[in-house]
Design an enzyme around this catalytic site. Structure first.
Site, PDB file in Angstrom:
ATOM      1  N   SER A  55       5.478   5.310   8.933  1.00  0.00           N
ATOM      2  CA  SER A  55       4.606   4.993   7.437  1.00  0.00           C
ATOM      3  C   SER A  55       5.763   5.311   6.246  1.00  0.00           C
ATOM      4  O   SER A  55       6.372   6.291   6.302  1.00  0.00           O
ATOM      5  CB  SER A  55       3.729   5.809   7.277  1.00  0.00           C
ATOM      6  OG  SER A  55       3.081   5.846   5.858  1.00  0.00           O
ATOM      7  N   LYS A  70       5.011   3.772  16.854  1.00  0.00           N
ATOM      8  CA  LYS A  70       5.029   2.819  16.248  1.00  0.00           C
ATOM      9  C   LYS A  70       6.242   2.852  15.128  1.00  0.00           C
ATOM     10  O   LYS A  70       6.538   3.825  14.657  1.00  0.00           O
ATOM     11  CB  LYS A  70       3.673   2.838  15.353  1.00  0.00           C
ATOM     12  CG  LYS A  70       3.710   1.850  14.431  1.00  0.00           C
ATOM     13  CD  LYS A  70       2.333   1.469  13.933  1.00  0.00           C
ATOM     14  CE  LYS A  70       2.086   0.343  13.079  1.00  0.00           C
ATOM     15  NZ  LYS A  70       0.795   0.061  12.322  1.00  0.00           N
ATOM     16  N   PHE A 121      -1.849   8.262   4.227  1.00  0.00           N
ATOM     17  CA  PHE A 121      -2.582   8.843   5.201  1.00  0.00           C
ATOM     18  C   PHE A 121      -3.839   9.639   4.545  1.00  0.00           C
ATOM     19  O   PHE A 121      -4.100  10.773   4.801  1.00  0.00           O
ATOM     20  CB  PHE A 121      -1.743   9.996   5.988  1.00  0.00           C
ATOM     21  CG  PHE A 121      -0.597   9.197   6.999  1.00  0.00           C
ATOM     22  CD1 PHE A 121      -0.550   7.969   7.168  1.00  0.00           C
ATOM     23  CD2 PHE A 121       0.286  10.336   7.730  1.00  0.00           C
ATOM     24  CE1 PHE A 121       0.457   7.537   8.017  1.00  0.00           C
ATOM     25  CE2 PHE A 121       1.167   9.513   8.198  1.00  0.00           C
ATOM     26  CZ  PHE A 121       1.295   8.342   8.553  1.00  0.00           C
ATOM     27  N   ASN A 135       5.608  -1.447  11.284  1.00  0.00           N
ATOM     28  CA  ASN A 135       4.847  -1.090  10.400  1.00  0.00           C
ATOM     29  C   ASN A 135       5.257  -1.839   9.163  1.00  0.00           C
ATOM     30  O   ASN A 135       5.758  -2.822   9.199  1.00  0.00           O
ATOM     31  CB  ASN A 135       5.250   0.604   9.868  1.00  0.00           C
ATOM     32  CG  ASN A 135       3.901   1.402   9.448  1.00  0.00           C
ATOM     33  OD1 ASN A 135       3.228   0.906   8.590  1.00  0.00           O
ATOM     34  ND2 ASN A 135       3.543   2.589  10.109  1.00  0.00           N
ATOM     35  N   ASN A 159       0.911  -1.266  -0.018  1.00  0.00           N
ATOM     36  CA  ASN A 159       0.193   0.181   0.131  1.00  0.00           C
ATOM     37  C   ASN A 159       1.026   1.211  -0.020  1.00  0.00           C
ATOM     38  O   ASN A 159       1.822   1.323   0.474  1.00  0.00           O
ATOM     39  CB  ASN A 159      -0.978  -0.001   1.400  1.00  0.00           C
ATOM     40  CG  ASN A 159      -0.357   0.778   2.603  1.00  0.00           C
ATOM     41  OD1 ASN A 159      -0.649   1.933   2.411  1.00  0.00           O
ATOM     42  ND2 ASN A 159       0.100   0.159   3.349  1.00  0.00           N
ATOM     43  N   ASN A 179       5.061   5.966   3.197  1.00  0.00           N
ATOM     44  CA  ASN A 179       4.392   6.762   2.370  1.00  0.00           C
ATOM     45  C   ASN A 179       4.156   8.166   2.676  1.00  0.00           C
ATOM     46  O   ASN A 179       3.360   8.810   1.635  1.00  0.00           O
ATOM     47  CB  ASN A 179       2.997   5.997   2.032  1.00  0.00           C
ATOM     48  CG  ASN A 179       2.959   4.634   1.712  1.00  0.00           C
ATOM     49  OD1 ASN A 179       3.861   4.156   1.034  1.00  0.00           O
ATOM     50  ND2 ASN A 179       2.288   3.547   2.446  1.00  0.00           N
ATOM     51  N   THR A 180       4.696   8.651   3.539  1.00  0.00           N
ATOM     52  CA  THR A 180       4.616  10.113   3.815  1.00  0.00           C
ATOM     53  C   THR A 180       6.290  10.553   3.719  1.00  0.00           C
ATOM     54  O   THR A 180       7.055   9.905   4.558  1.00  0.00           O
ATOM     55  CB  THR A 180       4.285  10.584   5.019  1.00  0.00           C
ATOM     56  OG1 THR A 180       2.798  10.356   5.247  1.00  0.00           O
ATOM     57  CG2 THR A 180       4.143  11.940   5.484  1.00  0.00           C
TER      58      THR A 180
HETATM   59  C1  LIG Z   1      -3.657  -0.645   3.513  1.00  0.00           C
HETATM   60  C2  LIG Z   1      -2.818  -0.527   4.657  1.00  0.00           C
HETATM   61  C3  LIG Z   1      -3.217   0.932   5.240  1.00  0.00           C
HETATM   62  C4  LIG Z   1      -2.382   0.935   6.530  1.00  0.00           C
HETATM   63  N1  LIG Z   1      -2.116   2.293   7.046  1.00  0.00           N
HETATM   64  C5  LIG Z   1      -1.873   2.389   8.157  1.00  0.00           C
HETATM   65  C6  LIG Z   1      -1.918   3.817   8.861  1.00  0.00           C
HETATM   66  O1  LIG Z   1      -2.596   4.574   8.523  1.00  0.00           O
HETATM   67  N2  LIG Z   1      -1.172   4.022   9.965  1.00  0.00           N
HETATM   68  C7  LIG Z   1      -0.223   2.924  10.424  1.00  0.00           C
HETATM   69  O2  LIG Z   1       0.281   3.149  11.677  1.00  0.00           O
HETATM   70  N3  LIG Z   1      -0.134   1.643   9.943  1.00  0.00           N
HETATM   71  C8  LIG Z   1      -0.716   1.585   8.895  1.00  0.00           C
HETATM   72  N4  LIG Z   1      -0.782  -0.031   8.217  1.00  0.00           N
HETATM   73  C9  LIG Z   1       0.173  -0.783   8.807  1.00  0.00           C
HETATM   74  C10 LIG Z   1      -0.672  -1.790   9.677  1.00  0.00           C
HETATM   75  O3  LIG Z   1      -1.145  -1.141  10.667  1.00  0.00           O
HETATM   76  C11 LIG Z   1       0.404  -2.866  10.105  1.00  0.00           C
HETATM   77  O4  LIG Z   1       1.477  -2.175  10.783  1.00  0.00           O
HETATM   78  C12 LIG Z   1       1.217  -3.665   8.900  1.00  0.00           C
HETATM   79  O5  LIG Z   1       0.320  -3.725   7.833  1.00  0.00           O
HETATM   80  C13 LIG Z   1       1.377  -4.944   9.335  1.00  0.00           C
HETATM   81  O6  LIG Z   1       0.588  -5.743   9.843  1.00  0.00           O
HETATM   82  P1  LIG Z   1       0.125  -6.843   8.845  1.00  0.00           P
HETATM   83  O7  LIG Z   1       1.121  -7.569   8.192  1.00  0.00           O
HETATM   84  O8  LIG Z   1      -0.932  -7.704   9.830  1.00  0.00           O
HETATM   85  O9  LIG Z   1      -0.846  -5.840   7.853  1.00  0.00           O
HETATM   86  C14 LIG Z   1      -1.419  -0.153   7.222  1.00  0.00           C
HETATM   87  C15 LIG Z   1      -1.475  -1.187   6.356  1.00  0.00           C
HETATM   88  C16 LIG Z   1      -2.067  -1.482   5.302  1.00  0.00           C
HETATM   89  C17 LIG Z   1      -1.937  -2.983   4.470  1.00  0.00           C
END
Ligand SMILES: Cc1cc2nc3c(=O)[nH]c(=O)nc-3n(C[C@H](O)[C@H](O)[C@H](O)COP(=O)(O)O)c2cc1C
Length: 341
Positions: free
Chosen positions: A174, A216, A114, A245, A110, A176-177
């Site tokens: 993140s 985080k 934000f 993350n 992804n 992506n920022t």
């Molecule tokens: C589509 C998407 C959007 C995410 N948006 C955020 C976010 O806004 N803030 C954040 O701290 N982590 C965000 N994450 C990261 C997740 O909270 C998590 O840390 C990461 O995906 C690893 O866990 P997983 O393998 O169970 O997905 C996002 C993950 C995905 C897949």
């Protein structure tokens, strides 16, 4: 049940499927029919960061960025829900497409950036929700706030969400920022945590309520960086750390076409990297503050592995997309069994 509807959901583009799923969940919840489809996990209460969690399996940030679905998601049986990342002002996020499945690897890439309706809209949603369980609110900075002024955005976020959150997650990881992850550097992090801790203490006095702060972090850190971050967390008396993350690496998915997409990789390909960060953090922290383990949990076994590596709680996101809500119960059970054995 989820395995039956998954092929249909996967026939839509991922972001459309995301909205369809959450709207359908909300609809079924409002009709009062959710208990027909989900088995609530047996409580397995845990005290972490001074809060009592009914079970140790939480929803990770980013799925419900604006807090639109709190009650419906809570009804799935999570021990806690983390909403956000929210920024001070609303922003669109990156252009679409920005969400990609890697089904062969059970991964997601992804670059959402934000996308959110701003902190005031999120607070209105929190006030409207009936949920009284543990609610984490994850805060970030607007994309157009210069990185040198990032602390100002986090302080706005912290002040606004403080009385509405059980804990506040500080997202500096993140991918992506632009430049956000620079805040993980020693000097930058020291300065940021100084300001956030001072503000937390002020707010605790003002409201007569102590709300824990959890940082985080990214999985893309070397041992020295992990050690430095852990030392700063202890020095600034931060209440918890969320690891991790998404990753910028593409290990394990090099052969897949989608791996060339820019963004953070999550799901199964992230699992071992995230577990390794948790293990290293646990070694340095020696229980001085709790770790919330997240990254690549797609089974109860993966959840138990995170706990064994040193996590006090876990969170899931990508696993929900591949496994559906049954994963919550499976993780609660596996953690319970592993703690008994
Ligand atoms: C589509 C998407 C959007 C995410 N948006 C955020 C976010 O806004 N803030 C954040 O701290 N982590 C965000 N994450 C990261 C997740 O909270 C998590 O840390 C990461 O995906 C690893 O866990 P997983 O393998 O169970 O997905 C996002 C993950 C995905 C897949």
């Amino acid at each position: 049940m989820y395995s039956l509807i998954r092929p249909l959901l996967f026939s839509f583009n991922p972001e459309t499927a995301h909205h369809i799923t959450l709207d359908a969940l909300q609809f079924v919840y409002r009709l009062g029919l959710l208990p027909l489809f989900v088995k609530h996990p047996v409580d397995n209460p845990h005290k972490v960061m001074g809060l009592t969690f009914p079970n140790s399996v939480g929803l990770a940030a980013g799925l419900d960025k604006n807090g639109d679905y709190i009650d419906a998601l809570a009804a799935l049986g999570f021990g806690f829900i983390e909403i956000g990342t929210v920024t001070p002002r609303a922003q669109e996020g990156n252009p679409k497409p920005r969400l990609f499945r890697l089904p062969e690897a059970q991964g997601i890439i992804n670059r959402m950036g934000f996308n959110n309706h701003g902190v005031d809209a999120l607070i209105e949603n929190v006030k409207r929700a009936n949920y009284r369980g543990i609610l984490g609110i994850n805060i970030g900075k607007n994309f157009d706030t210069p990185i040198e002024h990032a602390a100002a955005d986090y302080l706005i976020g912290l002040r606004r969400v403080y009385t509405h959150a059980s804990y506040v997650a500080i997202n500096i990881s993140s991918p992506n920022t632009k430049n956000l992850r620079q805040l993980q550097g020693s000097d930058e992090l020291d300065a940021l945590l100084t300001q956030l801790k001072a503000e937390q203490e002020k707010l605790a006095d003002l409201h007569g309520k102590y709300v824990p702060l959890a940082l985080k972090i990214a999985p893309d850190l070397d041992s020295e960086q992990i050690r430095q971050i852990a030392t700063l967390l202890q020095r600034h008396r931060i209440d918890g750390v969320i690891a991790t993350n998404t990753t910028l690496t593409r290990t394990g998915v090099e052969h897949l076409a989608q791996q060339t997409e820019t963004g953070g990789l999550s799901g199964a390909p992230l699992r071992d990297r995230s577990t390794a960060v948790i293990r290293e953090l646990a070694t340095v922290l020696q229980g001085s503050l709790p770790i919330i383990g997240v990254g690549g949990i797609l089974s109860g076994k993966d959840a138990a592995e995170k706990i064994h590596a040193g996590a006090a709680l876990i969170q899931i996101y990508s696993g929900l997309i591949y496994r559906g809500p049954e994963l919550i119960n499976e993780c609660v059970k596996a953690i319970g069994n592993s703690q008994r054995s």
